[in-house]
Design a protein around this motif. Structure first.
Motif, short mmCIF file in Angstrom:
data_model
loop_
_atom_site.label_atom_id
_atom_site.label_comp_id
_atom_site.label_asym_id
_atom_site.label_seq_id
_atom_site.Cartn_x
_atom_site.Cartn_y
_atom_site.Cartn_z
N ILE A 62 0.84 -1.20 0.00
CA ILE A 62 0.00 0.00 0.00
C ILE A 62 0.87 1.25 0.00
O ILE A 62 0.64 2.19 -0.76
CB ILE A 62 -0.94 -0.02 1.23
N ARG A 63 1.89 1.26 0.87
CA ARG A 63 2.80 2.42 0.96
C ARG A 63 3.46 2.71 -0.38
O ARG A 63 3.58 3.88 -0.79
CB ARG A 63 3.87 2.14 2.01
N ASP A 64 3.92 1.69 -1.09
CA ASP A 64 4.71 1.86 -2.30
C ASP A 64 3.86 2.08 -3.55
O ASP A 64 4.39 2.35 -4.62
CB ASP A 64 5.62 0.64 -2.51
N SER A 65 2.54 1.94 -3.41
CA SER A 65 1.66 2.15 -4.56
C SER A 65 1.49 3.64 -4.82
O SER A 65 1.86 4.47 -4.00
CB SER A 65 0.30 1.51 -4.30
N ASP A 66 0.91 3.97 -5.98
CA ASP A 66 0.62 5.37 -6.28
C ASP A 66 -0.83 5.72 -5.95
O ASP A 66 -1.37 6.75 -6.39
CB ASP A 66 0.93 5.70 -7.73
N VAL A 67 -1.46 4.87 -5.14
CA VAL A 67 -2.80 5.17 -4.64
C VAL A 67 -2.75 6.43 -3.79
O VAL A 67 -1.86 6.61 -2.97
CB VAL A 67 -3.34 3.98 -3.80
N LYS A 68 -3.70 7.34 -3.99
CA LYS A 68 -3.72 8.59 -3.25
C LYS A 68 -4.60 8.55 -2.02
O LYS A 68 -4.35 9.25 -1.03
CB LYS A 68 -4.17 9.73 -4.16
N TRP A 69 -5.67 7.75 -2.08
CA TRP A 69 -6.65 7.74 -1.00
C TRP A 69 -6.88 6.32 -0.51
O TRP A 69 -6.98 5.38 -1.32
CB TRP A 69 -7.98 8.33 -1.46
N LEU A 70 -7.01 6.16 0.81
CA LEU A 70 -7.34 4.88 1.41
C LEU A 70 -8.73 4.98 2.03
O LEU A 70 -9.00 5.87 2.84
CB LEU A 70 -6.31 4.51 2.48
#
Length: 267
Positions: free
Chosen positions: A197-205
């Motif tokens: 999760i940390r290393d992804s480029d996802v902006k919102w959790l």
């Protein structure tokens, strides 16, 4: 009819929509008239959620499937009832199939004898199994399935563009889903899932409990460091790799070493 309050394009969280917390976060993901639910919560609130969906003008017959993020009672106790009301199917990870089919109260944490907790866990069949990398289509919208074990062995998260519907992996206060050997927790796997999760480029959790928050590397690192530390803590029993204190105790026993200032009585 209710005015829809999407939090992201094609995503409504039903507690936020209702203006009150009825249970775990329940995400209605939709495109046009087709829709799915990610988690459903406890059996007692199923009809409340169904009525909200009706008031939002989603045809009940267009529910493609009910998705279980994992097999914990607070997320899935209402699946059997919702499945019957909506005449639809259930989707989940292969490792969630057996406890849901059998209504296993131990693995789902529906029954904890030491705490005098005993909840019903109605059995339900999973018709569709999904694994890491699979795509769930809702109309033209696509959710990418992430298998993120750690909290449980069946824990799933779902990516939709810049958003990760992140299950019980991490919450806004830095807490994580409960670590308990009875329902398949794995600390090493948890660390890997948090690193992903940390290393992804996802902006919102968008978690399964509590408010949505930004994906922040420093914030995730603090949690990862803490969770990694659990591998060396007796607090987590058989889930820990080792207990360094016992190595120290071996040495001190061999050396006949006592704490400074402690004078043993004469024999």
């Amino acid at each position: 009819m209710l005015i829809r309050k999407p939090i992201f394009p094609g995503v409504i969280e039903l507690n936020f929509q209702a203006g009150e917390v009825l249970g775990c976060n329940v995400y209605l993901v939709y495109d046009q008239d087709e829709w799915i639910l990610i988690d459903i919560g406890y059996e007692e609130t199923v009809e409340d959620f169904v009525e909200i969906i009706r008031q939002l003008d989603f045809p009940l017959s267009r529910c493609k499937t009910l998705v279980a993020t994992h097999a914990d009672v607070d997320h899935i106790q209402g699946l059997a009832k919702a499945k019957q009301l909506l005449k639809t199917t259930v989707t989940g990870h292969p490792k969630a199939v057996k406890p849901l089919r059998e209504g296993d109260t131990l693995i789902t944490l529906a029954e904890i004898e030491a705490q005098n907790l005993k909840l019903a866990m109605p059995p339900v069949e999973i018709e569709h199994e999904v694994n890491d990398g699979d795509i769930i289509k809702i109309g033209n919208l696509e959710l990418e399935v992430w298998h993120t074990p750690g909290h449980t062995d069946s824990q799933l998260a779902f990516r939709h563009g810049d958003v990760l519907l992140s299950g019980d992996n991490i919450y806004r206060d830095g807490c994580i889903g409960a670590i308990d050997a009875h329902h398949g927790s794995d600390i090493k796997a948890f660390v890997k899932s948090l690193e992903r999760i940390r290393d992804s480029d996802v902006k919102w959790l968008a978690p399964s409990h509590g408010p949505i928050f930004r994906n922040d590397k420093d914030f995730l690192n603090r949690t990862i460091d803490r969770v990694r530390g659990y591998l060396k803590m007796a607090d987590f029993g058989t889930l820990a790799d080792s207990w360094p204190l016992m190595d120290q105790w071996d040495d001190e026993v061999a050396e006949g070493k006592l704490p400074e200032g402690l004078v043993p009585p004469s024999a």
